[in-house]
Design an enzyme around this catalytic site. Structure first.
Site, PDB file in Angstrom:
ATOM      1  N   ALA A 166       0.824  -1.207   0.000  1.00 11.35           N
ATOM      2  CA  ALA A 166       0.000   0.000   0.000  1.00 11.35           C
ATOM      3  C   ALA A 166       0.859   1.259   0.000  1.00 11.35           C
ATOM      4  O   ALA A 166       0.669   2.155  -0.839  1.00 11.35           O
ATOM      5  CB  ALA A 166      -0.945  -0.003   1.199  1.00 11.35           C
ATOM      6  N   TYR A 167       1.791   1.357   0.928  1.00  7.94           N
ATOM      7  CA  TYR A 167       2.592   2.577   1.051  1.00  7.94           C
ATOM      8  C   TYR A 167       3.463   2.813  -0.179  1.00  7.94           C
ATOM      9  O   TYR A 167       3.449   3.894  -0.770  1.00  7.94           O
ATOM     10  CB  TYR A 167       3.467   2.518   2.306  1.00  7.94           C
ATOM     11  CG  TYR A 167       4.293   3.774   2.500  1.00  7.94           C
ATOM     12  CD1 TYR A 167       3.704   4.939   2.983  1.00  7.94           C
ATOM     13  CD2 TYR A 167       5.650   3.795   2.186  1.00  7.94           C
ATOM     14  CE1 TYR A 167       4.449   6.105   3.146  1.00  7.94           C
ATOM     15  CE2 TYR A 167       6.401   4.943   2.356  1.00  7.94           C
ATOM     16  CZ  TYR A 167       5.798   6.096   2.833  1.00  7.94           C
ATOM     17  OH  TYR A 167       6.537   7.249   2.977  1.00  7.94           O
ATOM     18  N   ASN A 168       4.233   1.797  -0.571  1.00 10.55           N
ATOM     19  CA  ASN A 168       5.161   1.989  -1.683  1.00 10.55           C
ATOM     20  C   ASN A 168       4.436   2.335  -2.981  1.00 10.55           C
ATOM     21  O   ASN A 168       4.850   3.233  -3.716  1.00 10.55           O
ATOM     22  CB  ASN A 168       6.018   0.738  -1.876  1.00 10.55           C
ATOM     23  CG  ASN A 168       6.995   0.518  -0.739  1.00 10.55           C
ATOM     24  OD1 ASN A 168       7.040   1.286   0.215  1.00 10.55           O
ATOM     25  ND2 ASN A 168       7.770  -0.548  -0.822  1.00 10.55           N
ATOM     26  N   SER A 170       1.473   3.609  -3.278  1.00  9.14           N
ATOM     27  CA  SER A 170       0.824   4.925  -3.175  1.00  9.14           C
ATOM     28  C   SER A 170       1.810   6.025  -3.503  1.00  9.14           C
ATOM     29  O   SER A 170       1.465   7.025  -4.153  1.00  9.14           O
ATOM     30  CB  SER A 170       0.230   5.135  -1.772  1.00  9.14           C
ATOM     31  OG  SER A 170       1.225   5.402  -0.800  1.00  9.14           O
TER      32      SER A 170
END
Length: 243
Positions: A166-168, A170
């Site tokens: 999710a973080y990367n 995004s």
């Protein structure tokens, strides 16, 4: 409306970590900083701490996933200063830890994108009329080297170890958003870039890494670019980072 020759900057998520240091660094350069934060207590405390250092910093409640909150911030900037010279889209979340992509929670992924991607777009769209009123608007989107596809692809890639789906991703989307806005604004004085602060000791990194003030330096430099500066790139300590 205030008549001031000083630059006006809005920093989202400015109450702690890298955002706080960006706000501090810009204010030390004589910029009037509007410090945005979703937590009013923490945001006002952060602004007060910087004012106690003799810096001109104003707190503005700002939740980047809430349209009314964004509109209120834009209205204040318009009524008090009539323009915005620098927008730093710093607010971000990382909600998954130690989970491989195959087990990532889609609900957490949607929440991550709401803040990290759609929040960046929503704030940028709302502030763009104010940035157009500036003689030299600057937009800085906080990204990460972990978002680089070329630095993450393959067993030997330096960031292949990081599996934060999710973080990367995004932040990879933020890179693409940066390029899209930069391309739209090529024929204007506005420059749009993404900043890679490196691993800094913040809540997102569980306090691992270098001091946030060091990571903030890249964003501050992009925020204060002169007219010959670049647009549409991802930059770190050593210059341009490959997409």
């Amino acid at each position: 409306m205030s008549d001031t020759g000083s630059k006006i900057a809005l920093v989202t998520g400015g109450n702690k970590g890298i955002g706080f240091e960006i706000a501090r660094g810009l204010a030390r350069h004589g910029v009037i900083v509007v410090l945005g934060a979703r937590n009013p207590v923490a945001g006002e405390a952060a602004a007060t701490a910087l004012r106690d250092e003799g810096l001109e910093v104003h707190f503005q409640p700002l939740e980047v996933t809430d349209a009314d909150s964004i509109a209120a911030a834009a209205e204040r900037l318009s009524s008090e200063w009539g323009r915005l010279d620098v927008l730093v889209n710093n607010a971000a979340v990382s909600l998954e830890k130690g989970v491989p992509p195959s087990l990532s929670d889609l609900g957490l992924m949607r929440q991550t994108y709401e803040t990290n991607v759609f929040g960046v777009v929503a704030v940028t769209q709302a502030m763009l009329p104010l940035l157009r009123a500036s003689k030299a608007g600057r937009i800085v989107n906080m990204s990460t080297g972990l978002a680089s596809l070329s630095l993450s692809s393959g067993r030997e890639a330096p960031f292949s170890f990081s599996r934060l789906l999710a973080y990367n991703t995004s932040k990879t989307a933020v890179n693409a958003v940066t390029v899209q806005f930069a391309n739209e604004l090529l024929d204007t004085p506005i420059k749009v870039n993404a900043a890679n602060p490196g691993l800094c000791a913040t809540d997102l990194s569980n306090s691992n890494g270098r001091p946030p003030s060091e990571g903030a330096a890249v964003a501050i430099g992009l925020a204060l670019l002169d007219e010959d500066g670049p647009t549409g790139g991802l930059y770190g300590d050593s210059g341009k980072v490959p997409w």
